[in-house]
Write an enzyme that holds these catalytic residues in place. Structure first.
Site, PDB file in Angstrom:
ATOM      1  N   HIS A  17       5.888   6.003  11.337  1.00  0.00           N
ATOM      2  CA  HIS A  17       5.224   5.808  10.083  1.00  0.00           C
ATOM      3  C   HIS A  17       4.363   6.961   9.727  1.00  0.00           C
ATOM      4  CE1 HIS A  17       3.734   4.242   6.369  1.00  0.00           C
ATOM      5  NE2 HIS A  17       3.643   2.904   6.837  1.00  0.00           N
ATOM      6  N   ARG A  34       0.689  -1.143  -0.076  1.00  0.00           N
ATOM      7  CA  ARG A  34       0.191  -0.002   0.064  1.00  0.00           C
ATOM      8  C   ARG A  34       0.906   0.932  -0.058  1.00  0.00           C
ATOM      9  NH1 ARG A  34      -2.798  -3.867   1.724  1.00  0.00           N
ATOM     10  NH2 ARG A  34      -1.114  -4.272   2.869  1.00  0.00           N
ATOM     11  N   THR A  35       2.015   1.174   0.897  1.00  0.00           N
ATOM     12  CA  THR A  35       2.557   2.622   1.222  1.00  0.00           C
ATOM     13  C   THR A  35       3.227   2.878  -0.339  1.00  0.00           C
ATOM     14  OG1 THR A  35       2.640   2.056   3.496  1.00  0.00           O
ATOM     15  CG2 THR A  35       4.200   3.901   2.385  1.00  0.00           C
ATOM     16  N   LYS A  91      26.077  -3.911  -1.639  1.00  0.00           N
ATOM     17  CA  LYS A  91      27.604  -3.923  -2.018  1.00  0.00           C
ATOM     18  C   LYS A  91      28.300  -3.185  -1.016  1.00  0.00           C
ATOM     19  CE  LYS A  91      26.761  -3.137  -6.966  1.00  0.00           C
ATOM     20  NZ  LYS A  91      26.968  -2.125  -7.966  1.00  0.00           N
ATOM     21  N   ARG A 137      11.671   3.993   3.011  1.00  0.00           N
ATOM     22  CA  ARG A 137      11.230   2.773   3.881  1.00  0.00           C
ATOM     23  C   ARG A 137      12.542   2.054   4.228  1.00  0.00           C
ATOM     24  NH1 ARG A 137       6.019  -1.156   4.396  1.00  0.00           N
ATOM     25  NH2 ARG A 137       5.270   1.142   4.947  1.00  0.00           N
TER      26      ARG A 137
HETATM   27  C1  NCD Z   1       2.183  -0.994   8.210  1.00  0.00           C
HETATM   28  C2  NCD Z   1       3.741  -0.846   8.055  1.00  0.00           C
HETATM   29  O1  NCD Z   1       4.282  -1.174   7.379  1.00  0.00           O
HETATM   30  O2  NCD Z   1       4.181  -0.539   9.062  1.00  0.00           O
HETATM   31  N1  NCD Z   1       1.599  -1.232   6.775  1.00  0.00           N
HETATM   32  C3  NCD Z   1       1.333  -0.116   5.946  1.00  0.00           C
HETATM   33  O3  NCD Z   1       2.254   0.791   5.773  1.00  0.00           O
HETATM   34  N2  NCD Z   1       0.184   0.014   5.514  1.00  0.00           N
HETATM   35  C4  NCD Z   1       1.657  -1.952   8.856  1.00  0.00           C
HETATM   36  C5  NCD Z   1       2.166  -3.396   8.966  1.00  0.00           C
HETATM   37  O4  NCD Z   1       2.810  -3.724   8.251  1.00  0.00           O
HETATM   38  O5  NCD Z   1       1.599  -4.189   9.981  1.00  0.00           O
END
Ligand code: NCD
Length: 448
Positions: free
Chosen positions: A133, A54-55, A83, A105
């Protein structure tokens, strides 16, 4: 870097800006195809060192819908980090003409904070270890705001893996800032970390209420779920706040999956992880609660809830696109908000920790120690507490020195109160203080 706005923590945005972003997202959502002029010619770089559905896709979709382009590195094995390249170097390269904004991320806590120090373009934290997040939080708050019309005063239950969920941590801080009430209903063994509770308490004056997740279903199935007080009959309360008051109505229940990949002891027992289903939602206090989840889910929400009108988790994910369109356009200077766009005030003073190593083994400052200077911040003066400027973990110390007098004191000594915040230096023990050339205070409060 001056003039560049980053979104590393939810604290990087003022409340007025957050509400401005909600208004903008609501407008953008009316026709997702109508804003393709806003970021034309701009490029967003997705740097994903951890899995994401999703993100990443909602960010990329958002940038494309704004008329911009996207470059993606989403397989950590294909990145030069495999590397041996440092994150700092990767960021310098990607920010240097390759892109106008970086969405990052990373599995290490504090990675986005570090990246922001090396980037000439905005860095957006798309999740750093179990730390924060913020864009998921904006999406979650936006959903609450749409569903309930406001955030202040709402009673929000946070459930699931409260210990390792970064979505929970950012969301709890933001709810506290907005004046919502936080109710912690952790799965057994996955309680909220102390450093989060402490920050909620000290910075926002919020003492989260707690409840036992196993009581959710228990209560709904009991026919005697009423009890009498001298004043009036009550539904047996699920949630009791620290002042002993009952919470009779919950506005939202936010569930998270076990964050297995971050559990330090590998596969923790999930035997007691309670599944949310029709039975639990039958409890009277949850009658009108919207059910939220950042997704992905495993078994913690049963499929029989998907058709329940209170379940909004798929809608919640869909709203990730307009809110991320608003975030990207705002940070790229393409969307003025109807607010005074001030950054939230910096809350900390930098301090020194002798030894210069964060004690959190998964902090980015440990894995990048060869490349980046450590950063420690004063979290509170009374009681004196300091934490890592990257991952927010608190560190333990026994002695405190002053960089101008080069004297040290026991941490609880009244002399410590007189030291200016930017002159504080922390030692774990006497040997450390002496080895660094610090001496006991003239009227020693420390015996050697
Ligand atoms: C979350 C994450 O990556 O922290 N997912 C997301 O971004 N929608 C929650 C999760 O992974 O449980």
């Amino acid at each position: 870097m001056s003039g560049v706005r980053h979104l590393v923590s939810i604290d990087d945005l003022s409340l007025a800006e957050i509400l401005g972003l909600f208004e903008a997202a609501k407008e953008l959502a009316k026709d997702l195809r109508a804003s393709s002029h806003l970021c034309r010619g701009m490029i967003s770089a997705s740097l994903f060192f951890e899995p994401s559905t999703r993100t990443r896709l909602s960010f990329e979709s958002a940038m494309l819908r704004l008329g911009g382009g996207v470059i993606t590195a989403a397989d950590k094995l294909m990145l030069s980090s495999s590397k041996g390249e440092s994150l700092a170097d990767t960021i310098r390269v990607v920010a240097g003409g390759y892109s106008d904004v970086i969405v990052l991320r990373h599995p290490s806590e504090g990675a986005a904070r570090l990246a922001s120090a090396y980037s000439t373009v905005p860095v957006i934290n798309a999740g750093d270890g179990c730390h924060e997040h913020p864009t998921q939080t904006l999406c979650d708050l936006y959903n609450l705001w749409i569903e309930r019309g406001h955030i202040e005063g709402l009673d929000v239950v946070l459930s699931g893996d409260l210990r390792y969920s970064r979505t929970i941590h950012s969301f709890a801080y933001a709810l506290a800032r907005f004046g919502a009430n936080v109710i912690c209903v952790p799965q057994p063994g996955f309680e909220m970390p102390d450093y989060v509770l402490q920050r909620l308490r000290e910075e926002f004056g919020v003492e989260p209420r707690r409840a036992d997740v196993t009581r959710l279903g228990d209560l709904a199935s009991r026919s005697d779920a009423m009890y009498l007080t001298p004043q009036k009959p009550h539904q047996l309360s699920l949630f009791i706040d620290p002042k002993g008051k009952d919470v009779e109505r919950v506005d939202a229940l936010y569930m998270t999956r076990p964050q297995t990949e971050r559990h330090p002891d590998g596969a923790r027992s999930l035997e007691n992880y309670v599944q949310l289903g029709k039975l639990q939602l039958a409890a009277e206090p949850l009658r009108d609660a919207v059910v939220m989840h950042p997704l992905p889910r495993r078994d913690e929400i049963s499929a029989d809830l998907d058709s329940d009108p209170r379940s909004i988790y798929f809608k919640q994910a869909a709203r990730g696109v307009p809110i991320r369109m608003a975030i990207l356009a705002y940070l790229l200077g393409a969307l003025p908000l109807q607010v005074e766009g001030e950054a939230a005030e910096p809350r900390y003073h930098a301090v020194q920790l002798v030894g210069n190593l964060c004690t959190n083994p998964t902090c980015i400052s440990r894995s990048e120690a060869r490349h980046v200077p450590p950063l420690f911040k004063l979290a509170s003066r009374h009681p004196l507490r300091a934490n890592c400027g990257y991952c927010s973990h608190e560190f333990a110390f026994a002695l405190v020195g002053c960089t101008t007098t080069r004297h040290f004191h026991e941490k609880d000594s009244p002399e410590v109160r007189k030291i200016r915040p930017d002159h504080l230096v922390f030692f774990q023990d006497l040997a450390q203080a002496s080895a660094t050339g610090f001496a006991p205070a003239v009227r020693p409060s420390v015996s050697i």
